[in-house]
Design a protein around this motif. Structure first.
Motif, PDB file in Angstrom:
ATOM      1  N   MET A 105      48.923  37.210  68.293  1.00  0.00           N
ATOM      2  CA  MET A 105      49.141  37.438  69.714  1.00  0.00           C
ATOM      3  C   MET A 105      48.350  36.423  70.508  1.00  0.00           C
ATOM      4  N   ASP A 106      49.040  35.533  71.173  1.00  0.00           N
ATOM      5  CA  ASP A 106      48.413  34.506  72.006  1.00  0.00           C
ATOM      6  C   ASP A 106      48.706  34.752  73.476  1.00  0.00           C
ATOM      7  N   SER A 107      47.927  34.109  74.311  1.00  0.00           N
ATOM      8  CA  SER A 107      48.115  34.225  75.770  1.00  0.00           C
ATOM      9  C   SER A 107      48.223  35.681  76.191  1.00  0.00           C
ATOM     10  N   LEU A 108      47.306  36.468  75.722  1.00  0.00           N
ATOM     11  CA  LEU A 108      47.360  37.903  76.004  1.00  0.00           C
ATOM     12  C   LEU A 108      47.210  38.187  77.487  1.00  0.00           C
ATOM     13  N   LYS A 109      47.895  39.222  77.908  1.00  0.00           N
ATOM     14  CA  LYS A 109      47.887  39.642  79.305  1.00  0.00           C
ATOM     15  C   LYS A 109      47.369  41.082  79.394  1.00  0.00           C
ATOM     16  N   PRO A 110      46.842  41.486  80.542  1.00  0.00           N
ATOM     17  CA  PRO A 110      46.385  42.872  80.682  1.00  0.00           C
ATOM     18  C   PRO A 110      47.476  43.886  80.352  1.00  0.00           C
ATOM     19  N   GLU A 111      48.721  43.543  80.637  1.00  0.00           N
ATOM     20  CA  GLU A 111      49.823  44.475  80.346  1.00  0.00           C
ATOM     21  C   GLU A 111      50.116  44.611  78.852  1.00  0.00           C
ATOM     22  N   ASP A 112      49.463  43.815  78.020  1.00  0.00           N
ATOM     23  CA  ASP A 112      49.579  43.979  76.578  1.00  0.00           C
ATOM     24  C   ASP A 112      48.638  45.065  76.055  1.00  0.00           C
ATOM     25  N   THR A 113      47.792  45.566  76.913  1.00  0.00           N
ATOM     26  CA  THR A 113      46.855  46.615  76.517  1.00  0.00           C
ATOM     27  C   THR A 113      47.605  47.851  76.042  1.00  0.00           C
ATOM     28  N   ALA A 114      47.309  48.283  74.828  1.00  0.00           N
ATOM     29  CA  ALA A 114      48.006  49.423  74.231  1.00  0.00           C
ATOM     30  C   ALA A 114      47.401  49.702  72.858  1.00  0.00           C
ATOM     31  N   VAL A 115      47.818  50.810  72.293  1.00  0.00           N
ATOM     32  CA  VAL A 115      47.548  51.052  70.878  1.00  0.00           C
ATOM     33  C   VAL A 115      48.729  50.475  70.108  1.00  0.00           C
ATOM     34  N   TYR A 116      48.435  49.627  69.144  1.00  0.00           N
ATOM     35  CA  TYR A 116      49.471  48.964  68.360  1.00  0.00           C
ATOM     36  C   TYR A 116      49.593  49.660  67.004  1.00  0.00           C
ATOM     37  N   TYR A 117      50.832  49.953  66.643  1.00  0.00           N
ATOM     38  CA  TYR A 117      51.121  50.673  65.411  1.00  0.00           C
ATOM     39  C   TYR A 117      51.960  49.821  64.475  1.00  0.00           C
TER      40      TYR A 117
ATOM     41  N   GLU B  67      59.991  50.698  57.046  1.00  0.00           N
ATOM     42  CA  GLU B  67      61.147  51.569  56.867  1.00  0.00           C
ATOM     43  C   GLU B  67      61.979  51.146  55.658  1.00  0.00           C
ATOM     44  N   TYR B  68      62.511  52.160  54.973  1.00  0.00           N
ATOM     45  CA  TYR B  68      63.513  51.961  53.929  1.00  0.00           C
ATOM     46  C   TYR B  68      64.856  52.334  54.545  1.00  0.00           C
ATOM     47  N   TRP B  69      65.745  51.382  54.695  1.00  0.00           N
ATOM     48  CA  TRP B  69      67.022  51.668  55.348  1.00  0.00           C
ATOM     49  C   TRP B  69      67.887  52.619  54.530  1.00  0.00           C
ATOM     50  N   MET B  70      67.856  52.479  53.216  1.00  0.00           N
ATOM     51  CA  MET B  70      68.739  53.279  52.368  1.00  0.00           C
ATOM     52  C   MET B  70      68.509  54.771  52.587  1.00  0.00           C
ATOM     53  N   THR B  71      67.271  55.161  52.710  1.00  0.00           N
ATOM     54  CA  THR B  71      66.946  56.574  52.845  1.00  0.00           C
ATOM     55  C   THR B  71      66.614  56.969  54.276  1.00  0.00           C
ATOM     56  N   GLY B  72      66.374  55.980  55.112  1.00  0.00           N
ATOM     57  CA  GLY B  72      65.983  56.288  56.477  1.00  0.00           C
ATOM     58  C   GLY B  72      64.545  56.753  56.598  1.00  0.00           C
ATOM     59  N   VAL B  73      63.813  56.670  55.502  1.00  0.00           N
ATOM     60  CA  VAL B  73      62.423  57.091  55.529  1.00  0.00           C
ATOM     61  C   VAL B  73      61.580  55.979  56.142  1.00  0.00           C
ATOM     62  N   ASP B  74      60.697  56.364  57.038  1.00  0.00           N
ATOM     63  CA  ASP B  74      59.827  55.364  57.643  1.00  0.00           C
ATOM     64  C   ASP B  74      58.378  55.848  57.657  1.00  0.00           C
ATOM     65  N   PHE B  75      57.483  54.907  57.907  1.00  0.00           N
ATOM     66  CA  PHE B  75      56.053  55.173  57.845  1.00  0.00           C
ATOM     67  C   PHE B  75      55.362  54.506  59.029  1.00  0.00           C
ATOM     68  N   TRP B  76      54.275  55.141  59.473  1.00  0.00           N
ATOM     69  CA  TRP B  76      53.479  54.606  60.588  1.00  0.00           C
ATOM     70  C   TRP B  76      52.033  54.453  60.168  1.00  0.00           C
ATOM     71  N   GLY B  77      51.424  53.378  60.644  1.00  0.00           N
ATOM     72  CA  GLY B  77      49.998  53.200  60.460  1.00  0.00           C
ATOM     73  C   GLY B  77      49.226  54.018  61.480  1.00  0.00           C
ATOM     74  N   GLN B  78      47.911  53.935  61.409  1.00  0.00           N
ATOM     75  CA  GLN B  78      47.059  54.787  62.237  1.00  0.00           C
ATOM     76  C   GLN B  78      46.889  54.265  63.651  1.00  0.00           C
ATOM     77  N   GLY B  79      47.290  53.042  63.939  1.00  0.00           N
ATOM     78  CA  GLY B  79      47.134  52.494  65.275  1.00  0.00           C
ATOM     79  C   GLY B  79      45.831  51.740  65.434  1.00  0.00           C
ATOM     80  N   THR B  80      45.894  50.644  66.151  1.00  0.00           N
ATOM     81  CA  THR B  80      44.703  49.858  66.452  1.00  0.00           C
ATOM     82  C   THR B  80      44.747  49.488  67.929  1.00  0.00           C
ATOM     83  N   GLN B  81      43.619  49.673  68.609  1.00  0.00           N
ATOM     84  CA  GLN B  81      43.563  49.472  70.055  1.00  0.00           C
ATOM     85  C   GLN B  81      43.416  47.987  70.401  1.00  0.00           C
ATOM     86  N   VAL B  82      44.254  47.552  71.318  1.00  0.00           N
ATOM     87  CA  VAL B  82      44.156  46.209  71.889  1.00  0.00           C
ATOM     88  C   VAL B  82      43.938  46.377  73.384  1.00  0.00           C
TER      89      VAL B  82
END
Length: 116
Positions: free
Chosen positions: A81-93, A97-112
């Motif tokens: 992430m370059d040229s970051l802006k204040p509006e980029d502030t968020a928790v990033y996750y 995903e496996y398309w065949m089964t539709g199963v997906d996974f999420w990480g714990q999130g990291t604050q930016v």
């Protein structure tokens, strides 16, 4: 499957950060991996995704500033992430995903946080 996200932090506008997502499974087992973000009071939104083929998509708001990539040596999917802006502030996750089964996974999130 677990997704370990890292690399968030506090930076000033115009600076850069690099996020990494390390899955407990091989990155090529997933049909798509990517990054989403959620700012306070807003819905979670797509930032960037990369398909197993290597194709990628970006939110319009980050095109030209963010780059998603795979690090084969570390088996991670990274978001530069370059040229970051204040509006980029968020928790990033991290997301995978496996398309065949539709199963997906999420990480714990990291604050930016980008200060002006």
């Amino acid at each position: 499957v677990q997704l370990q996200a890292s690399g968030g932090g506090l930076v000033q506008a115009g600076e850069s950060l690099r996020l990494s997502c390390e899955p407990s499974d091989n990155i090529f087992r997933f049909d798509v991996m990517g990054w989403y973000r959620q700012a306070p009071g807003k819905q979670r939104e797509l930032v960037a995704v990369m398909r197993r083929s290597g194709g990628s998509d970006y939110a319009d708001s980050v095109k030209g500033r963010f780059v998603i990539s795979r690090d084969m040596a570390r088996s991670t999917v990274d978001l530069q992430m370059d040229s970051l802006k204040p509006e980029d502030t968020a928790v990033y996750y991290c997301h995978a995903e496996y398309w065949m089964t539709g199963v997906d996974f999420w990480g714990q999130g990291t604050q930016v946080t980008v200060s002006s």
